[in-house]
Every structure is written in structure tokens, then in C-alpha cells.
Scaffold this active site. Structure first.
Site, PDB file in Angstrom:
ATOM      1  N   MET A 194       0.813  -1.215   0.000  1.00 42.15           N
ATOM      2  CA  MET A 194       0.000   0.000   0.000  1.00 42.15           C
ATOM      3  C   MET A 194       0.846   1.264   0.000  1.00 42.15           C
ATOM      4  O   MET A 194       0.319   2.372   0.063  1.00 42.15           O
ATOM      5  CB  MET A 194      -0.933   0.016   1.220  1.00 42.15           C
ATOM      6  N   HIS A 198       2.520   2.812  -2.292  1.00 44.30           N
ATOM      7  CA  HIS A 198       2.260   3.749  -3.384  1.00 44.30           C
ATOM      8  C   HIS A 198       1.025   4.610  -3.096  1.00 44.30           C
ATOM      9  O   HIS A 198       0.976   5.778  -3.466  1.00 44.30           O
ATOM     10  CB  HIS A 198       2.078   2.989  -4.708  1.00 44.30           C
ATOM     11  N   TYR A 199       0.053   4.021  -2.416  1.00 38.93           N
ATOM     12  CA  TYR A 199      -1.179   4.736  -2.059  1.00 38.93           C
ATOM     13  C   TYR A 199      -0.874   5.834  -1.044  1.00 38.93           C
ATOM     14  O   TYR A 199      -1.285   6.992  -1.211  1.00 38.93           O
ATOM     15  CB  TYR A 199      -2.180   3.731  -1.503  1.00 38.93           C
ATOM     16  N   PHE A 200      -0.151   5.503  -0.004  1.00 37.41           N
ATOM     17  CA  PHE A 200       0.199   6.498   1.011  1.00 37.41           C
ATOM     18  C   PHE A 200       1.100   7.588   0.445  1.00 37.41           C
ATOM     19  O   PHE A 200       0.981   8.757   0.815  1.00 37.41           O
ATOM     20  CB  PHE A 200       0.876   5.826   2.204  1.00 37.41           C
ATOM     21  N   LYS A 233      -1.087   9.980  -1.467  1.00 40.28           N
ATOM     22  CA  LYS A 233      -1.842  10.815  -0.524  1.00 40.28           C
ATOM     23  C   LYS A 233      -0.943  11.887   0.080  1.00 40.28           C
ATOM     24  O   LYS A 233      -1.357  13.047   0.232  1.00 40.28           O
ATOM     25  CB  LYS A 233      -2.449   9.948   0.581  1.00 40.28           C
TER      26      LYS A 233
END
Length: 212
Positions: free
Chosen positions: A123, A125-127, A130
Site C-alpha cells: 500500500m 504507493h497509495y500512502f 496521498k
């Protein structure tokens, strides 16, 4: 306020549109697909506009007082789509809102956004996306609030939550309660220039927001 809801057809966005229809604010629901128009109207959107958050949204922003950005690719989406929506899409909307003269901007982010390296590798890349959007908003001159909920659920609203700049724990929170917090945040001047984390808890949301 006239409020543009970006990501209005999403799980939080639909709840926010429905709640805003019962408030003093006016919801302008931004959708990507014309086929969603009737659905958003039925939820209570005063106006529905079709626009691509990765493109030119000047018409959608016209005469708006605030933006609530609830769009997201989802934590389990591949890096390419996450970059398109959560990083570049958010940054583009922030910049276009500034140029359109919109002052208030509420951004739905994520816990771990300031420390993506501490999140699970799958995850990260998601954080990171963001964090890039959050940092870009912080560097703008907008009257911003960054909202960082925990793991989202479809549980019924409780009207209560734990809210603080840093909760120092992880957990879950109902999407319905997050939507309620977003709506209240628009009328909470003390949240301007701030971020807050949100998890299920026992404090009435309005009271919890006053402690930010």
C-alpha cells in the site's frame, strides 16, 4: 456555501451528498459518467456536473465557495491508477480551485499519509500519493483541512468518533460518520490549516472537531 463534491459517486461522496441536502449548504455533485446523473439527483444533489478530475474542471468550479475532495482509487488499486487519481487528480483540482477563486478546500486523505514508509509495502504507493496531495494542499494559500480516517466500513452511523491531529493508533470508522465530519468541517473555522485523524469513538463528532 455552494460546495463542489469531487468523487460524489463514491462511497463517502454519496453519503455526503445525501447529508448535505438536509443542511444549509448546496451540493454540486461532480461525476465522470453521465449515466450517474439521475442517481445523484435522487440523493439530493442540487446540481450535477459531468467532468473528469484528471482534466479541465473550470466549469464545475464556477461560483463554488468550497471543494470537498472525496475521490480515491482505493488502497488496493494498482500504482498507475493511484497516481492518476490520488496524486495528480487531487493536485490538479487544488490548482484549478485556486485559479477559480475557491477559498475552502477539504481533502479526504488517509492515516499513514505523512509516513508512507511505515505502511505495508503493498500500500506504500497509495500512502505516497496521498502524502503528495496533502503536501501540495498545505503549500497552497487555500483555507484547507485534511481529513484522515482509518479503515472505512459500511457500518451504521454512530454520530460519535475519536478525532485528533494524531491518534497514535489504528482502527475503523464508518463512512457515514466520516461524511458527517466532512459536512461539519465546512462550518468549523478552527479546522482551517489543520489535519485530523478520525476513528470510531464515543465523543459526539461536533464536539470532537472543536478540539482540533
Amino acid at each position: 456555501m455552494n460546495v463542489l463534491i469531487v468523487g460524489s459517486h463514491g462511497n463517502i461522496g454519496q453519503r455526503l451528498v445525501r447529508q448535505m441536502a438536509k443542511s444549509a449548504h448546496t451540493a454540486r455533485a461532480m461525476i465522470r459518467d453521465e449515466s450517474q446523473r439521475d442517481e445523484m439527483r435522487a440523493l439530493g444533489a442540487a446540481e450535477v456536473v459531468v467532468a473528469d478530475l484528471e482534466g479541465d474542471v473550470r466549469d464545475a468550479l464556477a461560483d463554488c465557495d468550497a471543494v470537498v475532495f472525496t475521490a480515491g482509487s482505493g488502497a488496493h488499486t494498482g500504482p498507475e491508477k493511484t497516481e492518476d487519481v490520488d496524486r495528480h487528480g487531487a493536485i490538479s483540482i487544488i490548482d484549478q480551485a485556486r485559479r477559480a477563486g475557491v477559498r475552502r478546500f477539504v481533502l479526504v486523505s488517509s492515516m499513514n499519509a505523512d509516513t508512507p514508509e511505515k505502511g505495508p509495502e503493498k500500500m506504500r504507493h497509495y500512502f505516497e500519493a496521498k502524502k503528495a496531495a496533502d503536501d501540495h494542499l498545505r503549500a497552497s494559500d487555500l483555507e484547507y483541512t485534511i481529513v484522515r480516517p482509518g479503515k472505512l466500513t459500511d457500518e451504521e452511523a454512530t454520530g460519535t468518533a475519536d478525532i485528533a491531529k494524531d491518534l497514535n493508533r489504528y482502527g475503523e470508522v464508518a463512512r457515514e460518520d466520516v461524511a458527517h465530519a466532512l459536512l461539519l468541517t465546512l462550518d468549523s473555522p478552527n479546522t482551517i490549516g489543520q489535519h485530523y485523524e478520525m476513528l470510531a469513538g464515543d465523543t459526539p463528532i461536533e464536539k470532537a472537531l472543536r478540539g482540533i
